[in-house]
Write a protein that holds these residues in place. Structure first.
Motif, short mmCIF file in Angstrom:
data_model
loop_
_atom_site.label_atom_id
_atom_site.label_comp_id
_atom_site.label_asym_id
_atom_site.label_seq_id
_atom_site.Cartn_x
_atom_site.Cartn_y
_atom_site.Cartn_z
N ILE A 85 7.53 25.93 -18.66
CA ILE A 85 7.99 27.22 -18.16
C ILE A 85 9.51 27.28 -18.27
O ILE A 85 10.16 26.28 -18.61
N GLN A 86 10.06 28.44 -17.99
CA GLN A 86 11.51 28.60 -17.98
C GLN A 86 11.99 28.83 -16.56
O GLN A 86 11.41 29.61 -15.81
N ILE A 87 13.05 28.12 -16.21
CA ILE A 87 13.70 28.29 -14.91
C ILE A 87 14.89 29.22 -15.10
O ILE A 87 15.82 28.92 -15.87
N ALA A 88 14.84 30.36 -14.44
CA ALA A 88 15.85 31.39 -14.63
C ALA A 88 17.00 31.22 -13.64
O ALA A 88 16.83 30.61 -12.57
N PRO A 89 18.16 31.75 -13.98
CA PRO A 89 19.29 31.72 -13.03
C PRO A 89 18.87 32.35 -11.69
O PRO A 89 18.26 33.40 -11.65
N GLY A 90 19.20 31.65 -10.62
CA GLY A 90 18.83 32.11 -9.29
C GLY A 90 17.57 31.46 -8.75
O GLY A 90 17.28 31.58 -7.55
N ASP A 91 16.78 30.78 -9.59
CA ASP A 91 15.57 30.10 -9.11
C ASP A 91 15.95 28.95 -8.18
O ASP A 91 16.95 28.25 -8.39
N HIS A 92 15.10 28.73 -7.18
CA HIS A 92 15.41 27.77 -6.13
C HIS A 92 14.44 26.60 -6.17
O HIS A 92 13.26 26.76 -6.51
N MET A 93 14.95 25.40 -5.82
CA MET A 93 14.14 24.19 -5.70
C MET A 93 14.34 23.59 -4.32
O MET A 93 15.48 23.50 -3.84
N ASP A 94 13.26 23.15 -3.69
CA ASP A 94 13.37 22.56 -2.35
C ASP A 94 14.14 21.25 -2.40
O ASP A 94 14.97 20.97 -1.52
N SER A 124 5.96 21.96 -15.87
CA SER A 124 5.49 22.45 -14.56
C SER A 124 4.09 21.90 -14.30
O SER A 124 3.25 21.86 -15.20
N PHE A 125 3.85 21.49 -13.06
CA PHE A 125 2.52 21.03 -12.64
C PHE A 125 2.42 21.18 -11.13
O PHE A 125 3.41 21.46 -10.44
N ALA A 126 1.22 21.00 -10.60
CA ALA A 126 1.00 21.19 -9.16
C ALA A 126 0.17 20.04 -8.60
O ALA A 126 -0.69 19.46 -9.28
N ILE A 127 0.43 19.72 -7.33
CA ILE A 127 -0.33 18.72 -6.58
C ILE A 127 -0.83 19.39 -5.30
O ILE A 127 -0.06 20.08 -4.61
N ASP A 128 -2.10 19.22 -4.98
CA ASP A 128 -2.71 19.84 -3.80
C ASP A 128 -2.92 18.82 -2.70
O ASP A 128 -3.34 17.68 -2.96
N LYS A 129 -2.67 19.26 -1.47
CA LYS A 129 -2.89 18.39 -0.31
C LYS A 129 -3.06 19.24 0.94
O LYS A 129 -2.23 20.11 1.22
N ASP A 130 -4.16 19.00 1.65
CA ASP A 130 -4.41 19.66 2.95
C ASP A 130 -4.29 21.19 2.85
O ASP A 130 -3.68 21.84 3.71
N GLY A 131 -4.89 21.75 1.81
CA GLY A 131 -4.89 23.20 1.68
C GLY A 131 -3.59 23.79 1.18
O GLY A 131 -3.47 25.01 1.08
N GLN A 132 -2.62 22.96 0.84
CA GLN A 132 -1.33 23.43 0.34
C GLN A 132 -1.15 23.02 -1.12
O GLN A 132 -1.63 21.96 -1.55
N ARG A 133 -0.45 23.85 -1.87
CA ARG A 133 -0.15 23.53 -3.27
C ARG A 133 1.34 23.29 -3.41
O ARG A 133 2.16 24.16 -3.08
N TYR A 134 1.70 22.11 -3.93
CA TYR A 134 3.09 21.71 -4.14
C TYR A 134 3.40 21.87 -5.63
O TYR A 134 2.83 21.17 -6.48
N ASN A 135 4.28 22.79 -5.93
CA ASN A 135 4.60 23.11 -7.32
C ASN A 135 5.87 22.38 -7.74
O ASN A 135 6.94 22.56 -7.15
N PHE A 136 5.74 21.54 -8.78
CA PHE A 136 6.83 20.71 -9.27
C PHE A 136 7.30 21.18 -10.63
O PHE A 136 6.52 21.75 -11.41
N ILE A 137 8.57 20.89 -10.92
CA ILE A 137 9.09 21.07 -12.28
C ILE A 137 9.86 19.81 -12.67
O ILE A 137 10.34 19.06 -11.80
#
Length: 396
Positions: A85-94, A124-137
């Motif tokens: 995917i592409q990360i655009a200016p202004g995109d935020h990461m935790d 980009s990929f995702a990991i699921d845990k306890d009903g939550q989806r954690y989106n990584f780049i």
């Protein structure tokens, strides 16, 4: 007192360093502090990087406060769907993992915003845990594994069922039965609600429809005689109402041209001298082309009333011309063998003329109403020579 001041100063340095490490950061360049070098150019290189740096990634998760997520990361990542995917200016990461100048121990920075002038590519990929989806780049250029955001696992998208169909036979005759087998159909969620079978004519009009709600999803159709071509269409519907693609199960069947078939004639005839007859004959009609047919038939006339002429055996040969699929005219010759009440049994040759009109048709038989005259060939004006009748012809 001096010791207390030194202790307070030390605590201040720790807090200051911690605050600096986890303060909000705006990145304007990618690659100054890479987690991994050189840049990643494929998914295979990316997965190899994760395997090679598993321990540092575990430490990074702990530093970010997500140590309990790492076991799920290890379990799910090998089968995780990876996209670019592409990360655009202004995109935020935790948070983001990095190494200062690309060397040394792994470090973590939180609350990161991309402030560059252009977008950059990242896995980009995702990991699921306890009903939550954690989106990584993971940026291609530096391998800095980053948590973009956390959200609820989206409801699964219902997939369309898949139709699989076989139709018995290739070219069939009208009136024959075909078997449509859709037992190989399936649904990813495993819940087929119904299977709709349709037989459609050349003008796309449904001429027959059947619905199955239980396996094995097999139906039969009798092929009509109105057209030379029909299409079988089957649609699978799942429990959520989704339908299989119309192109999955569509097959055209060709109806073989029918050259002929049995006929049965039943009727009443009147002889003018007088005499009344019931007659019947059976035979076979063969079509020479679309308009002309030849009939060979045998039967008999039974006198039911009158003083002249007797019962007889007949053998007829006729030719019919069809103006359309309903109306026909015809003629031919017939053999009449019977008793005329004035002599012994005699045999005569009759000339025959008839015409008819189709009054009913179904998948098995056509029924026509016809009128017919029989004239003795060598005595056309005599009473014995003229028998006029009306009857029904059944064409099978």
């Amino acid at each position: 007192m001096r010791k207390k001041l030194l202790l307070l100063f030390g605590l201040f340095l720790v807090v200051a360093c911690s605050s600096t490490a986890f303060a909000a950061v705006t990145l304007k360049r990618i690659g100054d502090h890479p987690f991994f070098c050189p840049p990643l150019t494929s998914e295979a290189e990316f997965r190899a990087m994760v395997d090679k740096n598993a321990e540092d990634i575990r430490l990074g998760f702990e530093q970010a406060g997500y140590g309990d997520l790492y076991p799920e990361f290890v379990a799910q990542f090998p089968n995780a769907k990876v996209e670019t995917i592409q990360i655009a200016p202004g995109d935020h990461m935790d948070w983001m993992l990095f190494r200062r100048k690309g060397t040394g121990p792994v470090k973590t920075v939180k609350d990161v915003t991309w402030g560059g002038e252009a977008s950059f590519d990242a896995f980009s990929f995702a990991i699921d845990k306890d009903g939550q989806r954690y989106n990584f780049i993971v940026p291609h250029a530096c391998g800095n594994l980053s948590l973009m955001n956390v959200g609820a696992i989206p409801a699964p998208v219902n997939q369309e069922p898949v139709c699989s169909m076989t139709v018995s036979g290739g070219e069939v005759k009208c009136g024959e039965t075909i078997t449509v087998d859709a037992s190989g159909s399936s649904d990813a969620e495993g819940a087929i609600a119904q299977v709709i079978f349709r037989l459609v004519d050349a003008s796309n009009q449904v001429v027959a429809e059947k619905v199955d709600t239980e396996a094995p999803y097999v139906q039969e159709f009798t092929v009509p005689c109105e057209s030379t071509q029909y299409t079988v269409k089957v649609v699978v519907v799942d429990a959520s109402g989704a339908e299989s693609s119309p192109t999955d199960c569509t097959q055209t069947i060709t109806v073989a041209e029918k050259k002929g078939g049995p006929i049965v004639d039943l009727g009443y005839a009147r002889q003018t001298d007088p005499a009344d007859y019931l007659f019947g004959r059976i035979g076979y009609e063969y079509f020479l082309n679309d308009r002309v047919s030849a009939i060979g038939a045998i039967g008999g006339f039974v006198r039911i009333h009158g003083d002249d002429g007797g019962s007889a055996f007949i053998a007829d040969a006729l030719m019919n011309y069809y103006f359309n699929d309903k109306m026909f005219v015809g003629g031919g010759v017939g053999l009449w063998t019977g008793d005329d009440d004035s002599a012994d049994d005699e045999t005569e040759i009759d000339l025959i003329a008839n015409m008819g009109y189709k009054i009913h048709e179904n998948e098995r038989v056509k029924t026509s109403l016809f009128v017919e005259g029989r004239f003795e060939a060598d005595e056309l004006v005599s009473s014995l020579a003229t028998r006029l009748g009306v009857g029904l012809r059944f064409q099978f």
